[in-house]
Design an enzyme around this catalytic site. Structure first.
Site, PDB file in Angstrom:
ATOM      1  N   ASN A  62       1.254  36.841  11.688  1.00  0.00           N
ATOM      2  CA  ASN A  62       1.716  35.525  11.245  1.00  0.00           C
ATOM      3  C   ASN A  62       0.481  34.731  10.822  1.00  0.00           C
ATOM      4  O   ASN A  62      -0.364  34.407  11.649  1.00  0.00           O
ATOM      5  CB  ASN A  62       2.441  34.836  12.410  1.00  0.00           C
ATOM      6  CG  ASN A  62       2.829  33.407  12.080  1.00  0.00           C
ATOM      7  OD1 ASN A  62       2.588  32.914  10.976  1.00  0.00           O
ATOM      8  ND2 ASN A  62       3.427  32.738  13.038  1.00  0.00           N
ATOM      9  N   VAL A  63       0.394  34.417   9.535  1.00  0.00           N
ATOM     10  CA  VAL A  63      -0.833  33.781   9.022  1.00  0.00           C
ATOM     11  C   VAL A  63      -1.066  32.391   9.606  1.00  0.00           C
ATOM     12  O   VAL A  63      -2.163  31.845   9.491  1.00  0.00           O
ATOM     13  CB  VAL A  63      -0.846  33.700   7.463  1.00  0.00           C
ATOM     14  CG1 VAL A  63      -0.839  35.079   6.843  1.00  0.00           C
ATOM     15  CG2 VAL A  63       0.298  32.832   6.945  1.00  0.00           C
ATOM     16  N   ASN A  89      -1.520  34.764  -0.254  1.00  0.00           N
ATOM     17  CA  ASN A  89      -0.272  34.722  -1.016  1.00  0.00           C
ATOM     18  C   ASN A  89       0.953  34.342  -0.175  1.00  0.00           C
ATOM     19  O   ASN A  89       1.930  33.826  -0.712  1.00  0.00           O
ATOM     20  CB  ASN A  89      -0.072  36.104  -1.670  1.00  0.00           C
ATOM     21  CG  ASN A  89       1.324  36.322  -2.181  1.00  0.00           C
ATOM     22  OD1 ASN A  89       1.673  35.838  -3.257  1.00  0.00           O
ATOM     23  ND2 ASN A  89       2.154  37.030  -1.420  1.00  0.00           N
ATOM     24  N   SER A 150       0.519  26.811  -7.067  1.00  0.00           N
ATOM     25  CA  SER A 150       1.786  26.762  -7.789  1.00  0.00           C
ATOM     26  C   SER A 150       1.724  25.643  -8.809  1.00  0.00           C
ATOM     27  O   SER A 150       0.972  24.667  -8.633  1.00  0.00           O
ATOM     28  CB  SER A 150       2.932  26.478  -6.814  1.00  0.00           C
ATOM     29  OG  SER A 150       4.104  26.110  -7.514  1.00  0.00           O
ATOM     30  N   TYR A 162       5.899  21.380   0.031  1.00  0.00           N
ATOM     31  CA  TYR A 162       5.357  22.520  -0.743  1.00  0.00           C
ATOM     32  C   TYR A 162       4.285  22.041  -1.732  1.00  0.00           C
ATOM     33  O   TYR A 162       3.216  22.652  -1.851  1.00  0.00           O
ATOM     34  CB  TYR A 162       6.523  23.180  -1.479  1.00  0.00           C
ATOM     35  CG  TYR A 162       6.213  24.464  -2.210  1.00  0.00           C
ATOM     36  CD1 TYR A 162       6.134  25.678  -1.524  1.00  0.00           C
ATOM     37  CD2 TYR A 162       6.028  24.471  -3.592  1.00  0.00           C
ATOM     38  CE1 TYR A 162       5.881  26.860  -2.207  1.00  0.00           C
ATOM     39  CE2 TYR A 162       5.778  25.646  -4.277  1.00  0.00           C
ATOM     40  CZ  TYR A 162       5.710  26.845  -3.582  1.00  0.00           C
ATOM     41  OH  TYR A 162       5.457  28.005  -4.264  1.00  0.00           O
ATOM     42  N   ALA A 164       2.404  19.379  -1.575  1.00  0.00           N
ATOM     43  CA  ALA A 164       1.197  18.949  -0.848  1.00  0.00           C
ATOM     44  C   ALA A 164       0.370  20.172  -0.445  1.00  0.00           C
ATOM     45  O   ALA A 164      -0.855  20.186  -0.592  1.00  0.00           O
ATOM     46  CB  ALA A 164       1.591  18.140   0.382  1.00  0.00           C
TER      47      ALA A 164
HETATM   48  P1  NAP Z   1       8.482  35.828  -1.272  1.00  0.00           P
HETATM   49  O1  NAP Z   1       9.175  36.853  -2.105  1.00  0.00           O
HETATM   50  O2  NAP Z   1       9.315  34.948  -0.388  1.00  0.00           O
HETATM   51  O3  NAP Z   1       7.344  36.537  -0.409  1.00  0.00           O
HETATM   52  C1  NAP Z   1       6.576  35.830   0.508  1.00  0.00           C
HETATM   53  C2  NAP Z   1       6.122  36.786   1.576  1.00  0.00           C
HETATM   54  O4  NAP Z   1       5.344  36.042   2.542  1.00  0.00           O
HETATM   55  C3  NAP Z   1       7.272  37.438   2.337  1.00  0.00           C
HETATM   56  O5  NAP Z   1       7.055  38.818   2.467  1.00  0.00           O
HETATM   57  C4  NAP Z   1       7.226  36.736   3.677  1.00  0.00           C
HETATM   58  O6  NAP Z   1       7.669  37.544   4.748  1.00  0.00           O
HETATM   59  C5  NAP Z   1       5.743  36.465   3.827  1.00  0.00           C
HETATM   60  N1  NAP Z   1       5.505  35.440   4.832  1.00  0.00           N
HETATM   61  C6  NAP Z   1       6.190  34.279   5.032  1.00  0.00           C
HETATM   62  N2  NAP Z   1       5.702  33.615   6.072  1.00  0.00           N
HETATM   63  C7  NAP Z   1       4.667  34.359   6.573  1.00  0.00           C
HETATM   64  C8  NAP Z   1       3.777  34.199   7.660  1.00  0.00           C
HETATM   65  N3  NAP Z   1       3.849  33.131   8.462  1.00  0.00           N
HETATM   66  N4  NAP Z   1       2.839  35.162   7.879  1.00  0.00           N
HETATM   67  C9  NAP Z   1       2.780  36.260   7.085  1.00  0.00           C
HETATM   68  N5  NAP Z   1       3.600  36.464   6.036  1.00  0.00           N
HETATM   69  C10 NAP Z   1       4.543  35.532   5.782  1.00  0.00           C
HETATM   70  O7  NAP Z   1       7.646  34.841  -2.203  1.00  0.00           O
HETATM   71  P2  NAP Z   1       6.964  35.104  -3.641  1.00  0.00           P
HETATM   72  O8  NAP Z   1       7.855  34.553  -4.680  1.00  0.00           O
HETATM   73  O9  NAP Z   1       6.486  36.493  -3.742  1.00  0.00           O
HETATM   74  O10 NAP Z   1       5.742  34.084  -3.522  1.00  0.00           O
HETATM   75  C11 NAP Z   1       4.453  34.492  -3.102  1.00  0.00           C
HETATM   76  C12 NAP Z   1       3.527  33.293  -3.215  1.00  0.00           C
HETATM   77  O11 NAP Z   1       3.532  32.802  -4.553  1.00  0.00           O
HETATM   78  C13 NAP Z   1       3.923  32.117  -2.330  1.00  0.00           C
HETATM   79  O12 NAP Z   1       2.766  31.487  -1.830  1.00  0.00           O
HETATM   80  C14 NAP Z   1       4.633  31.191  -3.285  1.00  0.00           C
HETATM   81  O13 NAP Z   1       4.585  29.843  -2.864  1.00  0.00           O
HETATM   82  C15 NAP Z   1       3.826  31.423  -4.549  1.00  0.00           C
HETATM   83  N6  NAP Z   1       4.523  31.079  -5.769  1.00  0.00           N
HETATM   84  C16 NAP Z   1       5.650  31.742  -6.137  1.00  0.00           C
HETATM   85  C17 NAP Z   1       6.285  31.392  -7.325  1.00  0.00           C
HETATM   86  C18 NAP Z   1       7.527  32.093  -7.791  1.00  0.00           C
HETATM   87  O14 NAP Z   1       8.084  31.655  -8.793  1.00  0.00           O
HETATM   88  N7  NAP Z   1       7.984  33.151  -7.146  1.00  0.00           N
HETATM   89  C19 NAP Z   1       5.759  30.364  -8.118  1.00  0.00           C
HETATM   90  C20 NAP Z   1       4.608  29.720  -7.716  1.00  0.00           C
HETATM   91  C21 NAP Z   1       3.993  30.097  -6.533  1.00  0.00           C
HETATM   92  P3  NAP Z   1       9.209  37.504   5.273  1.00  0.00           P
HETATM   93  O15 NAP Z   1      10.053  37.636   4.067  1.00  0.00           O
HETATM   94  O16 NAP Z   1       9.282  38.654   6.215  1.00  0.00           O
HETATM   95  O17 NAP Z   1       9.373  36.169   5.923  1.00  0.00           O
END
Ligand code: NAP
Length: 252
Positions: A62-63, A89, A150, A162, A164
């Site tokens: 857990n980060v 990430n 983001s 988010y 912030a």
């Molecule tokens: P995602 O599919 O929800 O993947 C996020 C991953 O982080 C999941 O595997 C999740 O695990 C893991 N995670 C959550 N809380 C954690 C914790 N406390 N410790 C360790 N791992 C944890 O999200 P994504 O779309 O790939 O996004 C990845 C990053 O890009 C994020 O920072 C997001 O804010 C950013 N981002 C995404 C977008 C977009 O359009 N998708 C746009 C801008 C920025 P669990 O599922 O097991 O909880």
């Protein structure tokens, strides 16, 4: 940095952008430290990294938990023979308006909603960046940190928490570029627009349609397009202290 045989840790790489970046970097020969919460998801990422011709180790962590992060980065260094890169990430959403007053009723973003996002998306980045930097300094081979920010860092409706956190991680990348250059460590951020992953799949279809209509590129981005940006930032030794926007031209 030549990525062949370099050890790159990616938080939240059990799915979504993190997994796509892991596979992308594996194709360049990088070895991946997969950091996430769900062992089963991580094993699937490991299988995809191996199918791409490289190796990976999984670290359940857990980060947002300081002791877990400290132990994880030490273990990565010991088990994988060093650490050359980190992609911060892992991230979560807990969207809601700051306050909504309608028909005499008032609804507020709760402190729990605020804190959950700050803990993972901001404190988690701080902790992993700090511990990764320590491991990189120990081996004295330099390194590169990428914070995933983001487009919402500019401020987005329904995302006080988010936005912030994402502004904070962009600022941290600039700060670290200044502080860590003396150890040959670079730091940058990527600010994605709307990318098709599990995170955005959870959004309402009508909201997604409206968003896509406003993207100059006319579509959502793909996780591979974020992977390309990560490879560029890791590989180019003169890139530091910058935020790369990969958003199809969208401005919020
Ligand atoms: P995602 O599919 O929800 O993947 C996020 C991953 O982080 C999941 O595997 C999740 O695990 C893991 N995670 C959550 N809380 C954690 C914790 N406390 N410790 C360790 N791992 C944890 O999200 P994504 O779309 O790939 O996004 C990845 C990053 O890009 C994020 O920072 C997001 O804010 C950013 N981002 C995404 C977008 C977009 O359009 N998708 C746009 C801008 C920025 P669990 O599922 O097991 O909880």
């Amino acid at each position: 940095m030549k990525l062949q045989n370099k050890v790159i840790a990616i938080t939240g790489s059990g799915q979504g952008l993190g997994r796509a970046m892991a596979v992308h970097l594996a194709k360049e020969g990088a070895q991946i430290a997969i950091i996430d919460l769900n062992q089963e998801h991580m094993e699937e990422t490991r299988a995809q990294v191996e199918a791409a011709g490289s190796q990976a180790s999984v670290f359940v962590c857990n980060v947002a938990d300081e002791a877990q992060v400290e132990a994880t980065f030490q273990a990565i260094s010991e088990q994988m023979g060093g650490l050359h890169g980190l992609i911060n990430n892992a991230g979560i959403l807990r969207d809601g308006l700051l306050i909504k007053a309608k028909d005499g009723e008032v609804k507020k973003m709760s402190l729990a909603q605020w804190q959950a996002v700050i803990d993972v998306n901001l404190t988690g980045v701080f902790l992993c960046g700090r511990e990764a930097a320590e491991q990189m300094i120990k081996t004295n081979e330099g390194g590169c940190i990428i914070n995933i920010s983001s487009i919402a860092r500019a401020g987005n409706f329904g995302q006080t928490n988010y936005s912030a956190a994402k502004a904070g991680v962009a600022a941290m990348a600039v700060t670290w570029a200044k502080e860590l250059a003396r150890y040959k460590i670079r730091a940058n951020a990527i600010a994605p627009g709307f990318i098709a992953t599990e995170m955005t799949a959870g959004m309402k279809p009508e909201a997604l349609e409206k968003i896509c209509a406003g993207i100059p590129a006319g579509r959502m981005g793909t996780p591979d397009e974020i992977g390309d940006a990560a490879v560029f930032l890791l590989a180019n030794d003169y890139m530091s202290g910058r935020i790369i926007e990969v958003d199809g031209g969208l401005r919020l």
